[in-house]
Design a protein around this motif. Structure first.
Motif, short mmCIF file in Angstrom:
data_model
loop_
_atom_site.label_atom_id
_atom_site.label_comp_id
_atom_site.label_asym_id
_atom_site.label_seq_id
_atom_site.Cartn_x
_atom_site.Cartn_y
_atom_site.Cartn_z
N ASP A 159 14.61 -39.06 8.40
CA ASP A 159 13.84 -39.30 7.17
C ASP A 159 13.81 -40.79 6.84
O ASP A 159 12.77 -41.33 6.46
N SER A 287 3.82 -37.32 2.88
CA SER A 287 3.84 -36.37 4.00
C SER A 287 5.26 -35.96 4.37
O SER A 287 5.48 -34.87 4.90
N ILE A 288 6.23 -36.84 4.10
CA ILE A 288 7.63 -36.50 4.40
C ILE A 288 8.08 -35.37 3.47
O ILE A 288 8.74 -34.42 3.90
N ASP A 291 6.52 -32.19 4.66
CA ASP A 291 7.23 -31.62 5.82
C ASP A 291 8.47 -30.85 5.36
O ASP A 291 8.79 -29.78 5.90
N HIS A 292 9.17 -31.39 4.37
CA HIS A 292 10.36 -30.68 3.85
C HIS A 292 9.94 -29.37 3.18
O HIS A 292 10.66 -28.36 3.27
N LYS A 294 7.33 -27.59 4.03
CA LYS A 294 6.98 -26.66 5.11
C LYS A 294 8.24 -25.98 5.66
O LYS A 294 8.23 -24.78 5.96
N THR A 295 9.31 -26.75 5.77
CA THR A 295 10.58 -26.18 6.22
C THR A 295 11.08 -25.12 5.24
O THR A 295 11.53 -24.04 5.65
#
Length: 302
Positions: A159, A287-288, A291-292, A294-295
């Motif tokens: 990250d 976007s980071i 992504d988290h 999405k997890t």
């Protein structure tokens, strides 16, 4: 007489057994009606520290739009962890919920699966308090059966490296390599403050004249100025390392007060160029967080 007594006893036992059976079935039916599985309903709760600065809301609007684009059709709700900001906005007629209030509302609305995404920068006090509060709803009667919490912006070495690349891509193009870039983080007495010197390490690998300072932690602005002077750097672009360009960015960083970062740097002989853009305004940084999230959404399926 014995036969009559036996018959009466048999009928009584039969009636008792039948009554017990009916009562059991009745109770089982009631319990089943209350304990039957709810229809699956998935939602997203975005949780930020918050801001009371209208101009800074653009950052939250941007990430809200990105989340809705990434997860079309899934309801998105918001909560602020800062009581002070919620109270201030309430006086202005704008009601924002706390994480507990938002989760209670979602439970009441029948959500069975909720991905809670932190929009904090580091896993500090605000994040851990929010994490405990929201996950508690999974154990409550009539709560939310499935809850997953997405990590804040920085939660791993990967990250930090990705965030460093994304932030550097948002530095004004006119900045020269021999000029400095100083990112202002909030800072905290919580052990998670270590992420700020960690970010300094990753910035140093990518650009030796990029620095991290904090308002309430370490490194401090004085630490940064010592390095700038040692390198004889005369100009610095100062940017918020916070999701929004709110009160800290507009006053503590770019304000005209004698103790603002702009004033202190100028007094030290370093030209200061403030850049009022929160990290959640930057698509590649946001976007980071996505992504988290999405997890977290994938965790709900397991």
């Amino acid at each position: 007489m014995y036969k009559s007594f036996h018959c009466r006893t048999s009928r009584l036992l039969y009636l008792l057994c039948a009554s017990f059976l009916l009562l059991t079935l009745s109770c089982t039916g009631v319990l089943a009606s209350h304990g039957q599985e709810q229809p699956e309903k998935t939602g997203i709760l975005l949780v930020a520290f918050g801001t009371s600065v209208p101009e800074a809301q653009v950052a939250f609007k941007n990430i809200d739009s990105m989340v809705k684009k990434a997860f079309p059709g899934i309801p998105v709700q918001w909560a602020y962890t800062s009581h002070i900001i919620r109270h201030k906005l309430a006086k202005q007629g704008q009601i924002l919920l706390s994480p507990a209030q938002a989760m209670a509302k979602m439970a009441d609305e029948g959500f069975t699966d909720v991905a809670v995404q932190s929009l904090h920068t580091i896993p500090g006090e605000e994040f851990h308090a929010m994490f405990g509060t929201t996950r508690a709803f999974q154990k409550m009667p009539n709560g939310i059966p499935h809850i997953a919490v997405g990590q804040p912006l920085l939660s791993s070495a990967a990250d930090m490296s990705a965030a460093a690349d994304a932030l550097l891509a948002n530095v004004p193009k006119e900045r020269k390599p021999y000029e400095a870039v100083v990112f202002m983080g909030h800072g905290t007495p919580h052990p998670a403050n270590v992420y700020y010197p960690g970010m300094q390490y990753y910035f140093s690998l990518k650009d030796p004249n990029v620095f991290v300072g904090t308002v309430e932690g370490s490194p401090t602005l004085d630490d940064v100025i010592k390095t700038l002077k040692a390198r004889k750097i005369k100009k610095a672009y100062v940017m918020p390392f916070m999701s929004v360009a709110g009160d800290h960015a507009r006053n503590d960083m770019a304000g005209d007060e004698p103790d603002s970062w702009k004033s202190v740097l100028t007094k030290a002989g370093i030209e200061c160029v403030p850049v009022l853009k929160g990290t959640a305004e930057m698509d590649n940084v946001a976007s980071i967080w996505i992504d988290h999230l999405k997890t977290a959404m994938q965790q709900l399926k397991h």
